[in-house]
Design a protein around this motif. Structure first.
Motif, short mmCIF file in Angstrom:
data_model
loop_
_atom_site.label_atom_id
_atom_site.label_comp_id
_atom_site.label_asym_id
_atom_site.label_seq_id
_atom_site.Cartn_x
_atom_site.Cartn_y
_atom_site.Cartn_z
N PRO A 195 45.15 42.19 49.35
CA PRO A 195 45.41 43.57 48.91
C PRO A 195 45.91 44.48 50.03
N ALA A 196 45.34 44.33 51.26
CA ALA A 196 45.80 45.17 52.37
C ALA A 196 47.27 44.91 52.69
N ALA A 197 47.67 43.64 52.71
CA ALA A 197 49.07 43.30 53.00
C ALA A 197 49.98 43.76 51.87
N TYR A 198 49.52 43.65 50.64
CA TYR A 198 50.39 44.01 49.51
C TYR A 198 50.67 45.50 49.48
N TYR A 199 49.65 46.32 49.73
CA TYR A 199 49.88 47.76 49.68
C TYR A 199 50.63 48.27 50.91
N ALA A 200 50.66 47.48 51.97
CA ALA A 200 51.51 47.82 53.11
C ALA A 200 52.95 47.39 52.86
N SER A 201 53.14 46.22 52.26
CA SER A 201 54.47 45.71 51.92
C SER A 201 54.31 44.74 50.76
N ARG A 202 54.95 45.04 49.65
CA ARG A 202 54.81 44.18 48.47
C ARG A 202 55.27 42.75 48.76
N ARG A 203 56.36 42.64 49.47
CA ARG A 203 56.91 41.32 49.75
C ARG A 203 55.97 40.51 50.65
N ALA A 219 44.66 55.06 48.30
CA ALA A 219 43.85 55.11 47.08
C ALA A 219 43.88 53.78 46.35
N CYS A 220 45.04 53.14 46.31
CA CYS A 220 45.14 51.82 45.68
C CYS A 220 44.25 50.80 46.40
N LEU A 221 44.31 50.81 47.73
CA LEU A 221 43.52 49.86 48.49
C LEU A 221 42.02 50.09 48.28
N ALA A 222 41.59 51.35 48.30
CA ALA A 222 40.18 51.65 48.12
C ALA A 222 39.70 51.24 46.72
N LEU A 223 40.50 51.55 45.70
CA LEU A 223 40.12 51.19 44.33
C LEU A 223 40.12 49.68 44.14
N ALA A 224 41.15 49.02 44.66
CA ALA A 224 41.23 47.56 44.52
C ALA A 224 40.08 46.88 45.24
N PHE A 275 37.91 30.42 37.49
CA PHE A 275 39.33 30.43 37.14
C PHE A 275 39.73 31.76 36.51
N LEU A 276 38.93 32.24 35.56
CA LEU A 276 39.25 33.50 34.88
C LEU A 276 39.14 34.69 35.83
N LYS A 277 38.15 34.65 36.73
CA LYS A 277 37.97 35.75 37.67
C LYS A 277 39.17 35.89 38.60
N TYR A 278 39.64 34.77 39.13
CA TYR A 278 40.77 34.85 40.05
C TYR A 278 42.11 34.97 39.33
N THR A 279 42.14 34.73 38.02
CA THR A 279 43.32 35.09 37.25
C THR A 279 43.44 36.60 37.15
N LEU A 280 42.31 37.28 37.02
CA LEU A 280 42.30 38.73 36.95
C LEU A 280 42.62 39.37 38.30
N TRP A 281 42.32 38.68 39.39
CA TRP A 281 42.46 39.22 40.75
C TRP A 281 43.87 39.76 41.03
N PRO A 282 44.95 38.95 40.92
CA PRO A 282 46.29 39.50 41.19
C PRO A 282 46.72 40.55 40.17
N CYS A 283 46.23 40.43 38.94
CA CYS A 283 46.58 41.44 37.93
C CYS A 283 46.07 42.82 38.34
N LEU A 284 44.89 42.87 38.93
CA LEU A 284 44.34 44.14 39.40
C LEU A 284 45.15 44.68 40.57
N VAL A 285 45.44 43.83 41.55
CA VAL A 285 46.09 44.30 42.78
C VAL A 285 47.55 44.67 42.54
N LEU A 286 48.28 43.84 41.82
CA LEU A 286 49.71 44.06 41.66
C LEU A 286 50.06 45.05 40.56
N ALA A 287 49.28 45.07 39.49
CA ALA A 287 49.70 45.82 38.31
C ALA A 287 48.75 46.94 37.93
#
Length: 330
Positions: free
Chosen positions: A44-52, A269-274, A298-310
């Motif tokens: 999450p820290a890397a994504y909110y600094a740079s999506r790529r 704010a995104c990083l703190a909430l995520a 499996f279900l928990k980590y399926t939700l993980w990127p959905c929270l961070v990215l979307a």
């Protein structure tokens, strides 16, 4: 191999007896190097600094952890806390090495996931940071000539720039939501060895549950033998995260925010909430049965990127978007 394990035991014994005040620091370092921290902290820290860069960190984590699991099943390295008893190496003078909750892992010990997975996954971050530093150095000193890179460094930099640069050659593959398919593929490739299913191939003389039995036998406290340290737990985590990444990149929430440039305050704010949501999911209890745990993981980590990215960026953007000024009536 015994000489390497013996040297590691001697080093651990020396650190514990001569520098006991560093115990908390080493436990913290172990936590930061845990592959699970990639999902909780670094991704999450890397994504909110740079999506790529964030997507590259997650994708590298998935591939490297799968390769690490394959290597573990072929090498079947012993972990120190059971090797000191099983090998007989210390039968004359037993080693005085203390155990900790993080040391009672149940998977094979070689190669180390802390080194292999975390080191590989943080490579995109370090490359991006070095690129930023080099760019600023060139702006500050236009006449400065860059040092010639080493062959392996030049190759890694070329691959990274090819995947993430402005004209990225593999960008469509990196961000294509249809690559969620690796999730089922990873399960198909590795479901045999950890569970002893027909057709599984393991090195001769090794039982599919050998490492779990040894961990349960020699760990000082049974409650330290966690089910989430089993080899198949990492596979269910990677498969779920790969599927979740594909779902997130295809979700309506991501479509709405992917072209939006978030302000620095919104990123914080995104990083703190995520981090709050992911921390709650991380500390959430799990079923004691192994089969139910794998499904839950499996279900928990399926939700993980959905929270961070979307979901989190969409929610922050929705709440912080300026309201439209009221129209004046004629």
């Amino acid at each position: 191999m015994e000489s390497a394990l013996s040297a590691g035991i001697q080093m651990a014994e020396a650190l514990q007896t001569r520098l006991p005040w560093l115990e908390s620091m080493w436990l913290w370092v172990t936590f930061l190097g845990d592959p699970k921290s990639l999902f909780l902290l670094y991704f999450p820290a890397a994504y909110y600094a740079s999506r790529r860069v964030g997507v590259a960190v997650l994708w590298t984590s998935l591939i490297t952890e799968w390769l690490n699991l394959v290597c573990k099943w072929f090498l079947f390295g012993d972990r120190p806390f059971w090797w000191v008893h099983e090998s007989g190496y210390y039968s004359q003078a037993p080693a005085q090495v203390h155990q900790f909750p993080s040391s009672c892992e149940t998977g094979p010990g070689s190669p180390s996931g802390h080194c292999m997975i975390t080191g590989a996954a943080l490579w995109p971050v370090m490359t991006a940071l070095s690129s930023q530093v080099a760019a600023r150095s060139r702006r500050c000193s236009p006449g400065l000539v860059d040092d010639p890179p080493s062959p392996h460094g030049a190759g890694a930099q070329f691959l990274w720039s090819d995947c993430t640069g402005p004209h990225a050659g593999c960008q469509p593959h990196l961000l294509d939501p249809h690559y969620a398919g690796p999730g089922p593929f990873l399960v198909q490739q590795d479901v045999g060895p950890p569970n002893g299913l027909p057709g599984s191939t393991l090195p001769e003389g090794h039982s599919s549950h050998r490492s779990i039995n040894l961990a349960s036998k020699w760990c000082e406290r049974p409650e330290w033998v966690h089910i989430d340290s089993r080899p198949f737990a990492s596979l269910s985590r990677d498969s779920g995260a790969a599927l979740g990444l594909g779902i997130a990149l295809h979700s309506p929430c991501y479509v709405q925010v992917r072209r939006v440039r978030l302000a620095s305050s919104q990123k914080v704010a995104c990083l703190a909430l995520a981090m709050g949501l992911l921390g709650a999911l991380s500390w959430l209890g799990h079923p004691p049965q192994a089969s139910l745990f794998y499904v839950f993981n499996f279900l928990k980590y399926t939700l993980w990127p959905c929270l961070v990215l979307a979901l989190v960026p969409w929610l922050v953007h929705l709440l912080s978007a300026p309201e439209a000024p009221p129209t004046r009536s004629s």
